[in-house]
Write a protein that holds these residues in place. Structure first.
Motif, mmCIF file in Angstrom:
data_model
loop_
_atom_site.group_PDB
_atom_site.id
_atom_site.type_symbol
_atom_site.label_atom_id
_atom_site.label_comp_id
_atom_site.label_asym_id
_atom_site.label_seq_id
_atom_site.Cartn_x
_atom_site.Cartn_y
_atom_site.Cartn_z
ATOM 1 N N GLU A 119 -17.476 -8.674 -14.018
ATOM 2 C CA GLU A 119 -17.946 -8.953 -15.378
ATOM 3 C C GLU A 119 -16.906 -9.816 -16.093
ATOM 4 O O GLU A 119 -15.705 -9.519 -16.045
ATOM 5 C CB GLU A 119 -18.138 -7.641 -16.140
ATOM 6 C CG GLU A 119 -18.870 -7.773 -17.453
ATOM 7 C CD GLU A 119 -20.364 -7.953 -17.277
ATOM 8 O OE1 GLU A 119 -21.010 -8.345 -18.271
ATOM 9 O OE2 GLU A 119 -20.885 -7.701 -16.176
ATOM 10 N N PRO A 120 -17.318 -10.913 -16.736
ATOM 11 C CA PRO A 120 -16.357 -11.773 -17.440
ATOM 12 C C PRO A 120 -15.533 -10.995 -18.461
ATOM 13 O O PRO A 120 -16.016 -10.032 -19.067
ATOM 14 C CB PRO A 120 -17.254 -12.804 -18.133
ATOM 15 C CG PRO A 120 -18.509 -12.832 -17.315
ATOM 16 C CD PRO A 120 -18.698 -11.442 -16.814
ATOM 17 N N GLN A 121 -14.289 -11.416 -18.642
ATOM 18 C CA GLN A 121 -13.399 -10.704 -19.562
ATOM 19 C C GLN A 121 -13.879 -10.757 -21.005
ATOM 20 O O GLN A 121 -13.560 -9.872 -21.799
ATOM 21 C CB GLN A 121 -11.977 -11.288 -19.455
ATOM 22 C CG GLN A 121 -11.289 -10.992 -18.140
ATOM 23 C CD GLN A 121 -11.112 -9.519 -17.877
ATOM 24 O OE1 GLN A 121 -10.773 -8.753 -18.780
ATOM 25 N NE2 GLN A 121 -11.347 -9.096 -16.639
ATOM 26 N N ASP A 122 -14.654 -11.792 -21.359
ATOM 27 C CA ASP A 122 -15.130 -11.898 -22.738
ATOM 28 C C ASP A 122 -16.533 -11.324 -22.906
ATOM 29 O O ASP A 122 -17.174 -11.516 -23.933
ATOM 30 C CB ASP A 122 -15.115 -13.366 -23.196
ATOM 31 C CG ASP A 122 -16.041 -14.249 -22.345
ATOM 32 O OD1 ASP A 122 -16.513 -13.787 -21.286
ATOM 33 O OD2 ASP A 122 -16.276 -15.412 -22.746
ATOM 34 N N SER A 123 -17.017 -10.597 -21.900
ATOM 35 C CA SER A 123 -18.362 -10.015 -21.973
ATOM 36 C C SER A 123 -18.439 -8.936 -23.046
ATOM 37 O O SER A 123 -17.528 -8.096 -23.169
ATOM 38 C CB SER A 123 -18.740 -9.404 -20.621
ATOM 39 O OG SER A 123 -19.896 -8.604 -20.735
ATOM 40 N N PRO A 124 -19.518 -8.920 -23.831
ATOM 41 C CA PRO A 124 -19.715 -7.835 -24.807
ATOM 42 C C PRO A 124 -19.747 -6.462 -24.141
ATOM 43 O O PRO A 124 -19.464 -5.452 -24.775
ATOM 44 C CB PRO A 124 -21.076 -8.169 -25.434
ATOM 45 C CG PRO A 124 -21.259 -9.628 -25.212
ATOM 46 C CD PRO A 124 -20.588 -9.934 -23.908
ATOM 47 N N ARG A 125 -20.070 -6.442 -22.868
ATOM 48 C CA ARG A 125 -20.122 -5.183 -22.131
ATOM 49 C C ARG A 125 -18.763 -4.502 -22.071
ATOM 50 O O ARG A 125 -18.678 -3.283 -21.892
ATOM 51 C CB ARG A 125 -20.587 -5.492 -20.709
ATOM 52 C CG ARG A 125 -21.653 -4.571 -20.181
ATOM 53 C CD ARG A 125 -22.093 -5.023 -18.818
ATOM 54 N NE ARG A 125 -22.711 -3.948 -18.088
ATOM 55 C CZ ARG A 125 -22.998 -3.978 -16.814
ATOM 56 N NH1 ARG A 125 -22.726 -5.057 -16.106
ATOM 57 N NH2 ARG A 125 -23.570 -2.952 -16.225
ATOM 58 N N ARG A 126 -17.710 -5.289 -22.190
ATOM 59 C CA ARG A 126 -16.361 -4.724 -22.154
ATOM 60 C C ARG A 126 -15.925 -4.164 -23.502
ATOM 61 O O ARG A 126 -14.881 -3.529 -23.590
ATOM 62 C CB ARG A 126 -15.362 -5.791 -21.684
ATOM 63 C CG ARG A 126 -15.523 -6.175 -20.207
ATOM 64 C CD ARG A 126 -14.434 -7.116 -19.760
ATOM 65 N NE ARG A 126 -14.537 -7.473 -18.346
ATOM 66 C CZ ARG A 126 -14.010 -6.790 -17.341
ATOM 67 N NH1 ARG A 126 -13.302 -5.703 -17.605
ATOM 68 N NH2 ARG A 126 -14.147 -7.194 -16.091
ATOM 69 N N LYS A 127 -16.712 -4.409 -24.520
ATOM 70 C CA LYS A 127 -16.331 -3.964 -25.867
ATOM 71 C C LYS A 127 -17.206 -2.827 -26.379
ATOM 72 O O LYS A 127 -16.890 -2.207 -27.385
ATOM 73 C CB LYS A 127 -16.406 -5.145 -26.836
ATOM 74 C CG LYS A 127 -15.496 -6.302 -26.452
ATOM 75 C CD LYS A 127 -15.805 -7.543 -27.264
ATOM 76 C CE LYS A 127 -15.009 -8.740 -26.755
ATOM 77 N NZ LYS A 127 -15.405 -10.009 -27.418
ATOM 78 N N GLN A 128 -18.321 -2.569 -25.696
ATOM 79 C CA GLN A 128 -19.240 -1.544 -26.180
ATOM 80 C C GLN A 128 -18.956 -0.210 -25.503
ATOM 81 O O GLN A 128 -18.272 -0.135 -24.479
ATOM 82 C CB GLN A 128 -20.684 -1.960 -25.902
ATOM 83 C CG GLN A 128 -21.033 -1.993 -24.422
ATOM 84 C CD GLN A 128 -22.417 -2.529 -24.143
ATOM 85 O OE1 GLN A 128 -22.951 -3.335 -24.894
ATOM 86 N NE2 GLN A 128 -23.016 -2.091 -23.039
ATOM 87 N N ALA A 129 -19.502 0.861 -26.066
ATOM 88 C CA ALA A 129 -19.358 2.201 -25.503
ATOM 89 C C ALA A 129 -20.485 2.425 -24.506
ATOM 90 O O ALA A 129 -21.601 2.791 -24.867
ATOM 91 C CB ALA A 129 -19.398 3.249 -26.604
#
Length: 466
Positions: A170-180
């Motif tokens: 998953e890209p480092q800037d993906s929103p998936r990395r910021k959500q719960a």
């Protein structure tokens, strides 16, 4: 080659390039969307999926998946077995089973151990070949979440979310990395032939198993409603790490139980209602977790049959836990276990229409057929069909009648009664059979012991007389 050579290019080529860049940003990017969508314009006609891959077990199944030549591969959870399983011990200092149990059977692994286990899978040569030919996406289940049967209470979920997303590139800037949570969606294919894949997270926000609380949590429910009521697609695949339609725990109790949406009846009812209210056609589920493959359907909720294709596992399977000569018993018990939802048909390798060896799921779409045709299958380690259904997209379209009328019509259909509504003698026939079987064995053991003691006593008396 001079730096000003771009001035000699035809003006229309510059327009094409700029347009392509803008178009790529629009088509492939998710922007700041919470679902981190990816859009691909290429037509997708083959999708493979699987779950339950123990990183230390042999993994010959990747060759069969690669031969299927999927354009998309979906991980459905237990992508590794990250937690640590202690041995079964009834006695001793650390007792993991029995009435004197004093330590849990499963314990979490460290971050470094989890990372190492992911690397074992990722460096598998056959899996690496699959990554070269297919877009790999996925979600998680309990063992890669970090702990068997864990839910929202698990403290290491934030760290393990990062490890899963690293594994999925998953890209480092993906929103998936910021959500719960790791829920997201993807849309593949050109307009009119699009496939929407919705990946649910059934772990991060899940309440305790006995609570009949929430599986998805309020934020994910809001997101899912937006996804289902958003732009239409020809096909919508909802990926759940646990079974949605089948509720075998209602029929295997009190012997054992499995996680499923059926153990959260309010949540499952809410999910069915949301699909019905969205008026979205072409929806079906895929799921894993249970270490066997089957196909189930429910006809009385959204106006067309809702299918759930369960593929489990890539390495883990119920028949592997018993010696080969006893496999027939597993097959027999699978047939004996009642299921109102399982699809039974001539395509099944066994009468039970379940498959207890390693398997993967496959979806093939014939976009040129009229109407569009689909094969939804479970296949073995050689890529051979073990159970499957052939359906057309026209069958997955809501009827013109309202849902109430549809439900009334469907009451006479086989796939319309939930397992919990079965008569108790049918619902618990597996437990009744096993209890009777054990009783007969005990009676036989007592009888043999009595005969042996009697013969020994007679012999002893005879010896004394002699």
């Amino acid at each position: 080659m001079g730096g000003a050579n771009w001035l000699r290019w035809p003006w229309w080529l510059g327009v094409v390039i700029v347009g392509a860049v803008i178009g790529t940003r629009f088509v492939c990017g998710g922007g700041g969307s919470a679902n981190a969508s990816r859009y691909e314009e290429a037509l997708v006609s083959r999708i493979a999926f699987g779950s339950c891959a123990n990183q230390t077990a042999p993994q010959p199944i990747w060759s069969a998946i690669t031969k299927f030549n999927p354009q998309v591969f979906i991980w459905m959870g237990d992508n590794i077995y990250g937690d640590i399983k202690r041995p079964l011990k009834l006695f001793g200092k650390e007792r993991t089973i029995g009435p004197w149990k004093n330590v849990p059977r499963f314990v979490p692994a460290s971050e470094q151990e989890m990372k190492s286990k992911y690397n074992i899978i990722k460096n598998n040569p056959d899996y690496s070949r699959l990554r070269q030919i297919a877009k790999v996406i996925g979600t998680w289940d309990d063992h890669d979440y970090g702990l068997n049967d864990a839910g929202k209470e698990f403290p290491a979920k934030v760290t393990n979310q990062r490890l899963l997303l690293d594994f999925l590139d998953e890209p480092q800037d993906s929103p998936r990395r910021k959500q719960a949570g790791v829920y997201t969606s993807y849309t593949f294919g050109p307009v009119g032939r699009q496939i929407k894949i919705i990946l649910l997270d059934t772990r991060y926000h899940r309440d305790p198993l006995s609570s009949d609380g929430s599986i998805l949590g309020s934020t994910q429910w809001t997101w899912l409603e937006k996804e289902l009521k958003g732009p239409s697609s020809a096909i919508t695949i909802i990926v759940s790490s646990i079974q949605v339609i089948s509720n075998l725990s209602a029929t295997t109790g009190p012997l054992f139980s499995m996680e499923s949406w059926g153990r959260f009846p309010k949540e499952r009812g809410r999910l069915f209602k949301l699909i019905a209210d969205s008026k979205r056609d072409g929806v079906f589920f895929i799921s894993g977790d249970v270490h066997f493959g089957e196909i189930t359907r429910y006809d009385c909720t959204v106006g067309y049959p809702l299918y759930d294709i369960t593929s489990s596992g890539l390495t883990q399977a119920v028949e592997k836990v018993v010696p080969t000569p006893l496999h027939f018993m597993v097959i027999f018990l699978a047939w004996l276990t009642p299921s109102t939802m399982r699809v039974m048909g001539p395509n099944c390798r066994f009468r039970s229409c379940t498959y207890g060896q390693q398997n993967f799921g496959a979806v093939e779409i014939d976009w040129d057929a009229s109407p569009v045709a689909m094969k939804i299958e479970v296949r073995d380690t050689d890529g051979i069909l073990v159970t499957g259904v052939n359906i057309s997209l026209s069958e997955l379209q809501a009827h013109s009648m309202n849902s109430t009328a549809t439900s009334k019509v469907g009451k006479d259909q086989r796939h319309c009664s939930l397992e919990v509504s079965l008569p108790w003698i049918v619902r618990y026939r597996l437990a009744i059979f096993l209890y009777c079987f054990v009783a007969v064995l005990l009676a036989a053991l007592v009888g043999v012991t009595f005969v042996a003691v009697s013969v020994f006593t007679l012999c002893l008396r005879k010896c004394k007389l002699d």
